[in-house]
Write a protein that holds these residues in place. Sequence first.
Motif, PDB file in Angstrom:
ATOM      1  N   ASP A   7       0.870  -1.171   0.000  1.00  0.00           N
ATOM      2  CA  ASP A   7       0.000   0.000   0.000  1.00  0.00           C
ATOM      3  C   ASP A   7       0.909   1.223   0.000  1.00  0.00           C
ATOM      4  OD1 ASP A   7      -1.715   2.103   0.440  1.00  0.00           O
ATOM      5  OD2 ASP A   7      -2.702   1.238   2.198  1.00  0.00           O
ATOM      6  N   ASP A   8       1.189   1.740  -1.196  1.00  0.00           N
ATOM      7  CA  ASP A   8       2.142   2.846  -1.319  1.00  0.00           C
ATOM      8  C   ASP A   8       1.647   4.128  -0.663  1.00  0.00           C
ATOM      9  OD1 ASP A   8       4.063   1.367  -2.719  1.00  0.00           O
ATOM     10  OD2 ASP A   8       3.020   1.686  -4.633  1.00  0.00           O
ATOM     11  N   SER A   9       0.354   4.205  -0.378  1.00  0.00           N
ATOM     12  CA  SER A   9      -0.187   5.426   0.229  1.00  0.00           C
ATOM     13  C   SER A   9      -0.036   5.439   1.752  1.00  0.00           C
ATOM     14  CB  SER A   9      -1.671   5.564  -0.128  1.00  0.00           C
ATOM     15  OG  SER A   9      -2.436   4.522   0.461  1.00  0.00           O
ATOM     16  N   SER A  10       0.348   4.300   2.334  1.00  0.00           N
ATOM     17  CA  SER A  10       0.443   4.214   3.792  1.00  0.00           C
ATOM     18  C   SER A  10       1.866   4.473   4.269  1.00  0.00           C
ATOM     19  CB  SER A  10      -0.006   2.833   4.277  1.00  0.00           C
ATOM     20  OG  SER A  10       0.184   2.710   5.671  1.00  0.00           O
ATOM     21  N   GLU A  11       1.960   5.082   5.455  1.00  0.00           N
ATOM     22  CA  GLU A  11       3.269   5.310   6.056  1.00  0.00           C
ATOM     23  C   GLU A  11       3.751   4.111   6.865  1.00  0.00           C
ATOM     24  OE1 GLU A  11       3.171   8.517   8.867  1.00  0.00           O
ATOM     25  OE2 GLU A  11       1.370   7.782   9.884  1.00  0.00           O
ATOM     26  N   TYR A  12       2.886   3.116   7.075  1.00  0.00           N
ATOM     27  CA  TYR A  12       3.245   1.957   7.887  1.00  0.00           C
ATOM     28  C   TYR A  12       3.705   0.789   7.017  1.00  0.00           C
ATOM     29  CZ  TYR A  12       0.951   4.182  11.888  1.00  0.00           C
ATOM     30  OH  TYR A  12       0.604   5.037  12.898  1.00  0.00           O
ATOM     31  N   VAL A  13       4.719   0.069   7.502  1.00  0.00           N
ATOM     32  CA  VAL A  13       5.130  -1.184   6.878  1.00  0.00           C
ATOM     33  C   VAL A  13       5.391  -2.195   7.997  1.00  0.00           C
ATOM     34  CG1 VAL A  13       7.539  -0.389   6.723  1.00  0.00           C
ATOM     35  CG2 VAL A  13       6.775  -2.340   5.340  1.00  0.00           C
ATOM     36  N   VAL A  14       4.692  -3.314   7.914  1.00  0.00           N
ATOM     37  CA  VAL A  14       4.785  -4.369   8.929  1.00  0.00           C
ATOM     38  C   VAL A  14       5.771  -5.426   8.442  1.00  0.00           C
ATOM     39  CG1 VAL A  14       3.509  -6.111  10.250  1.00  0.00           C
ATOM     40  CG2 VAL A  14       2.381  -3.970   9.571  1.00  0.00           C
ATOM     41  N   VAL A  15       6.715  -5.805   9.311  1.00  0.00           N
ATOM     42  CA  VAL A  15       7.702  -6.811   8.930  1.00  0.00           C
ATOM     43  C   VAL A  15       7.884  -7.809  10.063  1.00  0.00           C
ATOM     44  CG1 VAL A  15       8.948  -5.196   7.436  1.00  0.00           C
ATOM     45  CG2 VAL A  15       9.713  -5.539   9.785  1.00  0.00           C
ATOM     46  N   GLU A  16       8.248  -9.016   9.677  1.00  0.00           N
ATOM     47  CA  GLU A  16       8.649 -10.023  10.650  1.00  0.00           C
ATOM     48  C   GLU A  16      10.147  -9.882  10.874  1.00  0.00           C
ATOM     49  OE1 GLU A  16       8.900 -14.862  10.816  1.00  0.00           O
ATOM     50  OE2 GLU A  16       7.039 -13.949  10.126  1.00  0.00           O
ATOM     51  N   ALA A  17      10.548  -9.709  12.122  1.00  0.00           N
ATOM     52  CA  ALA A  17      11.948  -9.486  12.471  1.00  0.00           C
ATOM     53  C   ALA A  17      12.571 -10.802  12.907  1.00  0.00           C
ATOM     54  CB  ALA A  17      12.047  -8.440  13.581  1.00  0.00           C
TER      55      ALA A  17
END
Length: 473
Positions: free
Chosen positions: A148-158
Amino acid sequence: MRYYFLGIGGIGMSALARYFHRRGDDVSGYDRTASELTRQLEAEGIAVHYDDNPDQLPGDIDLVIYTPAVPADLRERQALEARGVKMVKRAQALGELTKGKKCIAVAGSHGKTSTSTMIAHLLSGAPCGCSAFLGGISKNFDSNIHIDDSSEYVVVEADEYDRSFLQLHPHLAVITATDPDHLDIYGTHEQMLAAYVQFANQVSTDGRLFLKDGIFRTSDGELFGESHHGHDSHEDEHHHNDFEFISRPYSTYTTHGIEADYYAINVRTYNGNIFFDLRTPDGVLFDLEIDGTALFNVENAVAASAVALHCGLDQFQLRHGLKTYAGVRRRFDYRIREKELVYIDDYAHHPQEIASTLDSIRYLYPDKRVVGIFQPHLYTRTRDLADDFARVLSTLDEVVMMPIYPAREMPIPGVTSSMLLRKIDGMSKYLCTPDQVLELVPALCPDIVVTLGAGDIDRLVPRLEKVLREQML
């Protein structure tokens, strides 16, 4: 840009490959064996080959991304190094992609895939949105990536293996568990905990940590470091063990006890779904529902809900998101769910993960006879945690053991599935090849079947499902 992936079939690697391919870059790669995931990559237009042959390398490569599981003596890797091509680990590439975004990183020895996938689903259904790079195939997204290029959030598995998660500097972070694991990398549990502390302190100063209550304790139950009371957040009023080695604002969560900032109470099941009430620093949200899932997902839902509320979701968005969360493939994944037989497939490969899965099965299906098929993952993990594996697997009614899946490792003398099987209490235990599993399990006439493991046991799953369904006819 032309990207080349060494180990492209890995769940985290394939997510990055898909991202760059969808962005319009030239993407190709190598993996040791074909899999459903690599076949999907090829169907999407990404070139993949399976023989270690430097002659198949593209001519001009801007960046090589590799997984730590790729051995140093791989011919293609050596050829690329000789050519002087820039090479980075997957974690470094992921760290670069999250720069300039509000990264939400989920770490932990178990629970991180389900929790990160749940957070991504909750946020994607709300106005804030998110992108996500996941360690499993989300059933809601039907992928391990969501953009979602419009969102400031990016969820990642660390990922804690090889200290990869230290490449991340998240805005928000969750630490779900710190049970001993990857001791071939860390040496001791205390050194592993020290890496988690470093990760926690890499959260941005204006961000927040969400910690499972009590996670910073060593194997003997001692607190890792001195405790004190000194955080200035209103959410800290519940804490009894504030950790002075954590320099970032944090909140705790749990499903056991009422001393955390976020906790579940009144957990119950009805018609196969699980309901619970969520206590937050701002009050109680009653009758939250998660659909057809495992008991351990309540804890993941508490963590995901805490993050979602912090990101601005209201209770109606949260309720809808939890209710519509479909789960992750190979995470308490129902393959058969009939009155006469239930078959669940799960990625669990650590004793605590297996215990959580089996506890959920016993909770949902009390008094049923459970047959478990387990494929140990890694010689070092089997060696280091053999007694814990044996204790947990002994709770099954029937244990079917497959040979150890070596992944990146060479055999260790004396460390075998037979060794582990001998440690398991009870007489109903078997050592089988995959083909023998297909013959044995139906003959055991189980009520519940569960496959457990992180190796190539996933290739057995559709075959076993087919055999079990044929038996039901």
